[in-house]
Design an enzyme around this catalytic site. Structure first.
Site, PDB file in Angstrom:
ATOM      1  N   TYR A   1       0.825  -1.350   0.000  1.00  0.00           N
ATOM      2  CA  TYR A   1      -0.022   0.057  -0.139  1.00  0.00           C
ATOM      3  C   TYR A   1       0.821   1.187  -0.057  1.00  0.00           C
ATOM      4  O   TYR A   1       0.141   2.368  -0.080  1.00  0.00           O
ATOM      5  CB  TYR A   1      -1.008  -0.030   1.149  1.00  0.00           C
ATOM      6  CG  TYR A   1      -1.874  -1.053   1.267  1.00  0.00           C
ATOM      7  CD1 TYR A   1      -2.826  -1.240   0.350  1.00  0.00           C
ATOM      8  CD2 TYR A   1      -1.916  -2.055   2.238  1.00  0.00           C
ATOM      9  CE1 TYR A   1      -3.971  -2.289   0.360  1.00  0.00           C
ATOM     10  CE2 TYR A   1      -2.512  -3.160   2.378  1.00  0.00           C
ATOM     11  CZ  TYR A   1      -3.628  -3.383   1.166  1.00  0.00           C
ATOM     12  OH  TYR A   1      -4.539  -4.505   1.253  1.00  0.00           O
TER      13      TYR A   1
ATOM     14  N   HIS B   1      -4.465   6.118  -1.253  1.00  0.00           N
ATOM     15  CA  HIS B   1      -5.019   6.260   0.185  1.00  0.00           C
ATOM     16  C   HIS B   1      -4.283   6.336   1.237  1.00  0.00           C
ATOM     17  O   HIS B   1      -4.472   6.502   2.335  1.00  0.00           O
ATOM     18  CB  HIS B   1      -5.920   4.596   0.087  1.00  0.00           C
ATOM     19  CG  HIS B   1      -7.229   4.710   0.768  1.00  0.00           C
ATOM     20  ND1 HIS B   1      -8.228   5.962   1.105  1.00  0.00           N
ATOM     21  CD2 HIS B   1      -7.990   3.830   1.285  1.00  0.00           C
ATOM     22  CE1 HIS B   1      -9.327   5.650   1.424  1.00  0.00           C
ATOM     23  NE2 HIS B   1      -9.207   4.229   1.660  1.00  0.00           N
TER      24      HIS B   1
ATOM     25  N   TYR C   1      -5.656  -0.616   9.469  1.00  0.00           N
ATOM     26  CA  TYR C   1      -6.290  -0.390   8.119  1.00  0.00           C
ATOM     27  C   TYR C   1      -7.168   0.389   8.299  1.00  0.00           C
ATOM     28  O   TYR C   1      -7.915   0.943   9.161  1.00  0.00           O
ATOM     29  CB  TYR C   1      -6.626  -1.801   7.522  1.00  0.00           C
ATOM     30  CG  TYR C   1      -5.607  -2.991   7.275  1.00  0.00           C
ATOM     31  CD1 TYR C   1      -5.018  -2.858   6.021  1.00  0.00           C
ATOM     32  CD2 TYR C   1      -5.358  -3.794   8.292  1.00  0.00           C
ATOM     33  CE1 TYR C   1      -4.153  -3.835   5.875  1.00  0.00           C
ATOM     34  CE2 TYR C   1      -4.357  -4.587   8.033  1.00  0.00           C
ATOM     35  CZ  TYR C   1      -3.594  -4.726   6.622  1.00  0.00           C
ATOM     36  OH  TYR C   1      -2.713  -5.649   6.419  1.00  0.00           O
TER      37      TYR C   1
ATOM     38  N   ASN D   1     -10.407   1.275   7.465  1.00  0.00           N
ATOM     39  CA  ASN D   1     -11.596   1.224   7.732  1.00  0.00           C
ATOM     40  C   ASN D   1     -11.667   1.101   9.492  1.00  0.00           C
ATOM     41  O   ASN D   1     -12.938   1.311   9.821  1.00  0.00           O
ATOM     42  CB  ASN D   1     -12.186   0.303   7.173  1.00  0.00           C
ATOM     43  CG  ASN D   1     -12.432   0.276   5.481  1.00  0.00           C
ATOM     44  OD1 ASN D   1     -11.983   1.367   5.022  1.00  0.00           O
ATOM     45  ND2 ASN D   1     -12.984  -0.399   5.200  1.00  0.00           N
TER      46      ASN D   1
ATOM     47  N   ASN E   1     -14.432   6.126   4.646  1.00  0.00           N
ATOM     48  CA  ASN E   1     -14.422   5.104   5.403  1.00  0.00           C
ATOM     49  C   ASN E   1     -13.719   5.177   6.941  1.00  0.00           C
ATOM     50  O   ASN E   1     -13.810   4.967   7.890  1.00  0.00           O
ATOM     51  CB  ASN E   1     -14.134   3.675   5.072  1.00  0.00           C
ATOM     52  CG  ASN E   1     -15.542   3.299   4.168  1.00  0.00           C
ATOM     53  OD1 ASN E   1     -16.601   3.665   4.320  1.00  0.00           O
ATOM     54  ND2 ASN E   1     -15.134   2.259   3.231  1.00  0.00           N
TER      55      ASN E   1
END
Length: 200
Positions: free
Chosen positions: A14, A19, A64, A66, A113
């Site tokens: 990631y 994001h 993470y 969320n 989120n």
């Protein structure tokens, strides 16, 4: 004391994705202020230091995206901060042009989120935030695929310039000058961070 948190996802796969823009900005803030962000605590990687005379905790939640609220709730409780005044959250926004900054004192999650989870854990939406535009999703893209994708070379320059501007904005906010930061940085910005707004 302030907690300055950048949102993102842990793991090499990631790194430098849209994001993870919040993580990237924390890295820039850390580098420009000589703060090592290495300690693993409260479901985050954190670093402690001083900016503008204020003691700060730089944090990259490792839950993470969320579940970002889990870490920030723990951090806020442990360090006994008033999250309505002493928490600054930095994150990506797909509704704004790449590199555009928007500073706000409160507001809805806007479909993000990570912010949705933070609001859920705190029970309100009043906390300082810096949103950084990562560009609108092309129609043919799935949203998840888009935000977990990487920037183009040109976009990387835009984001790098915006990260420096975000660090400057944080300095104003730590001095209690959030309104001044909003006036200075809530503008559309072009390549290398130059303002594209006309003065009326």
């Amino acid at each position: 004391m302030y907690i300055i948190a950048g949102l993102g996802n842990p793991g090499k796969q990631y790194e430098n994705t849209r994001h993870n823009t919040g993580f990237s900005v924390i890295d820039v803030i850390a580098e420009r202020n000589g703060i090592a962000v290495l300690e693993k605590k409260h479901k985050a990687v954190i670093g402690k230091g001083y900016i503008e005379g204020q003691k700060v905790i730089l944090a990259k939640p490792q839950t993470y995206m969320n579940l970002s609220g889990e870490s920030l709730r723990e951090l806020s409780t442990y360090y006994k901060i008033d999250e309505k005044k002493e928490l600054i959250v930095i994150y990506d926004d797909v509704s704004m042009d790449v590199g555009q900054l928007r500073i706000r004192k409160k507001g809805s999650a806007g479909g993000h989120n990570g912010i949705k989870n933070i609001i859920s854990h705190f029970g309100h939406d009043i906390f300082l935030r810096i949103k950084i535009g990562v560009g609108e999703k092309p129609k043919e893209y799935d949203l998840a695929d888009y935000v977990l994708g990487h920037f183009t070379a040109k976009e990387e320059k835009e984001i790098a310039a915006s990260a420096i501007l975000a660090e400057e904005a944080v300095r104003l906010m730590l001095r209690g000058e959030t309104d001044a930061a909003m006036n200075a940085y809530n503008k559309k910005r072009g390549i290398a961070g130059e303002s594209t707004e006309k003065t009326l």
